[in-house]
Design an enzyme around this catalytic site. Structure first.
Site, short mmCIF file in Angstrom:
data_model
loop_
_atom_site.label_atom_id
_atom_site.label_comp_id
_atom_site.label_asym_id
_atom_site.label_seq_id
_atom_site.Cartn_x
_atom_site.Cartn_y
_atom_site.Cartn_z
N TYR A 161 -9.30 9.00 -22.91
CA TYR A 161 -9.66 8.88 -21.49
C TYR A 161 -11.12 9.30 -21.39
CZ TYR A 161 -8.95 9.57 -16.40
OH TYR A 161 -9.00 9.53 -15.03
N THR B 183 2.53 -8.26 -6.78
CA THR B 183 2.34 -9.71 -6.84
C THR B 183 3.64 -10.49 -6.73
OG1 THR B 183 2.51 -9.73 -9.26
CG2 THR B 183 0.31 -9.45 -8.31
N LEU B 184 4.77 -9.83 -7.01
CA LEU B 184 6.07 -10.51 -6.99
C LEU B 184 6.95 -10.07 -5.84
CD1 LEU B 184 6.95 -10.37 -10.81
CD2 LEU B 184 5.69 -12.15 -9.56
N PHE C 156 0.86 -1.18 0.00
CA PHE C 156 0.00 0.00 0.00
C PHE C 156 0.89 1.23 0.00
CE2 PHE C 156 -2.70 3.26 1.79
CZ PHE C 156 -4.01 2.91 1.50
N GLY C 157 0.77 2.07 -1.04
CA GLY C 157 1.54 3.31 -1.08
C GLY C 157 0.69 4.45 -0.57
N GLY C 158 0.15 5.25 -1.51
CA GLY C 158 -0.76 6.31 -1.10
C GLY C 158 -2.21 5.87 -1.08
#
Length: 519
Positions: A437, A252-253, A120-122
């Site tokens: 987008y 995942t790694l 978990f970063g921000g």
């Protein structure tokens, strides 16, 4: 005093929309309630009892407020569930390592105990990347305490930076050296270097170095099987790149702990303007020529009529192209003139060149930064407001734009029973293609918003796959884009990825369900 982060929605609480602002916005979409849904206090949210009792020697907390704020990312479906107090899958605990050794010890313990670990970063993921959806006990690993610039090499213009550094924290530390990473995604304030690397994030700049991949010199990566560190090199042909293996691996790694990043001199010269076009066909042709001219504008955002109106850049049914240039070494007015000449040759009406910024460009910038808060305010009114993005080659851009607008519009009509808005802008352009987008706005039904958006999202994934456009240009895969990613990813590569996962994470504890099925 540092503004308080919102536990349930985007950004900081002081910038969230007021009830009256929510009501005013809700009035723009027929069929919404008269008043916004109340924002729950985190103290009032009921969480499941933690199933973990980690050793006291590990930096782990089971504080309910911390667990609640680490349950979801910041996608529309995350915000709606948090607003409803619906957090049955909250992490059993949150780890807050302050050193790389802490990360190693946490992974060792989790592997031996069979505990799932989700980096978990921000927490700004909009694709379900930080939300575990299984039934095992799980730990959210918050990396934001590893936030230092450890070393600066001014000769090579590079810096060794810990992965938990949020965008502003990182830039603050390299600014005294006259340098910048020059990577500014919309989530810049609330996302980390490690998160950018793990998701192959795209920045604000529309051409040239658009993705974080381009700025990586080397990476240090902790896996359950050991620590990987690549050499600092400007380039290398020595076999498959280890950095390329870990870039985009989405937790995942292993866990990114630090990286050497290529920096740039801070720009001293900037200029921008806007150009209006009568339709998307002529505007797209102009943007393609600009992208292939080798002039590399910093900003080259094409807004279709709906997006231009939504952002306040135009209310006349025109397309708006926002152009910007910058340099650290020389004035840029000449380059801006070359760009606008190309646009004018395709029928574009150029705003006055006098002055640094015109009204349309300023309106778009303001709306761009404010939009996530608007999304949350509309969610409180039970509106469906979400985005998805893609990329394709120029020979298919017009077909993708027209088909996606028509079919997603039809899906919104079918799901909600009423027409909605499907707007588009090009966020990034390349010599061989563009990244459309799309923003979807529609009336939802209280209690059914998540299911309704999931139906629209499914339709979006189907049409993108059928057209051969990517499932994501810079939002990552997470869990929400897995169906589209499975279709886009070559099967031999999937076999190789599963083998790498088994070798580096034999216990299968790291972010199960992202990129490949859990073991």
């Amino acid at each position: 005093m540092t503004p308080e982060r919102s536990w349930w929605g985007w950004g900081t609480t002081d910038r969230a929309l007021s009830d009256d602002e929510c009501v005013a916005l809700g009035g723009l979409v027929p069929g919404l309630p008269d008043r916004p849904r109340a924002v729950p206090r985190v103290e009032d949210v009921t969480l499941p009892v933690s199933r973990l009792a980690p050793p006291s020697s590990l930096p782990v907390t089971t504080d309910p407020a911390v667990r609640a704020s680490h349950t979801y990312g910041k996608a529309y479906r995350d915000v709606v569930r948090a607003l409803s107090g619906d957090l049955p899958g909250a992490p059993d605990a949150v780890a807050c390592p302050v050193t790389e050794d802490d990360v190693v010890r946490l992974l060792d313990w989790a592997g031996s105990a069979g505990v799932v670990v989700v980096p978990f970063g921000g927490g700004s993921s909009v694709v379900g990347g930080v939300e575990y959806r299984g039934d095992r006990a799980w730990l959210s690993m918050d990396l934001t305490a590893l936030d230092r610039v450890l070393e600066v090499d001014p000769v090579s213009r590079a810096a060794r930076i810990q992965a938990g550094a949020l965008g502003p924290v990182l830039e603050e530390q390299v600014r005294p050296h006259g340098l910048t990473l020059r990577h500014f995604p919309q989530s810049f304030e609330f996302s980390t270097l490690g998160g950018w690397l793990a998701t192959r994030a795209g920045g604000h700049f529309a051409t040239l170095h658009t993705h974080i991949d381009d700025l990586v010199e080397s990476m240090r990566f902790v896996t359950p099987a050991g620590v990987s560190e690549s050499w600092r090199l400007p380039g290398s042909g020595a076999g498959p790149s280890p950095d390329r293996l870990f870039l985009g691996s989405e937790g995942t790694l292993g866990v990114v702990t630090e990286a050497w990043m290529r920096l740039q001199d801070r720009p001293r010269f900037k200029a921008s303007t806007s150009v209006t076009f009568r339709d998307m066909t002529t505007a797209t042709a102009a943007v393609r020529e600009i992208a292939q001219a080798g002039l590399y504008p910093a900003n080259c955002r094409l807004l279709d009529p709906g997006e231009a109106a939504l952002s306040g850049a135009s209310s006349s049914g025109e397309c708006v192209l926002v152009l910007g240039v910058e340099s650290a070494v020389h004035p840029v007015e000449g380059r801006l003139a070359e760009l606008t000449d190309l646009a004018h040759a395709h029928g574009g009406a150029v705003a006055a060149r006098a002055g640094a910024r015109d009204g349309a460009a300023e309106a778009w910038r303001s709306a761009f930064l404010r939009m996530p808060y608007v999304r949350d305010g509309m969610a409180r009114m039970s509106a469906i407001v979400e985005t998805f993005e893609t990329a394709c080659t120029w020979d298919r851009v017009e077909e993708v734009y027209a088909t996606v607008q028509a079919e997603i519009g039809a899906a919104v009509q079918e799901v909600t029973g009423a027409p909605g808005l499907v707007n588009c802008r090009f966020t990034h352009v390349y010599p061989d293609g563009a990244a459309p987008y799309l923003t979807v706005i529609a009336a939802g039904r209280l209690g059914s918003e998540v299911a309704m958006w999931d139906d629209v999202k499914t339709a979006a994934m189907e049409v993108l796959g059928r057209l051969g456009a990517t499932v994501t240009h810079h939002h990552a895969i997470g869990r929400d884009h897995r169906p589209g990613y499975d279709r886009q990813r070559p099967e031999p590569f999937a076999v190789a990825l599963r083998s790498v996962k088994a070798a580096l994470d034999p216990a299968g504890i790291l972010n199960p369900g992202v990129l490949i099925d859990p073991v």
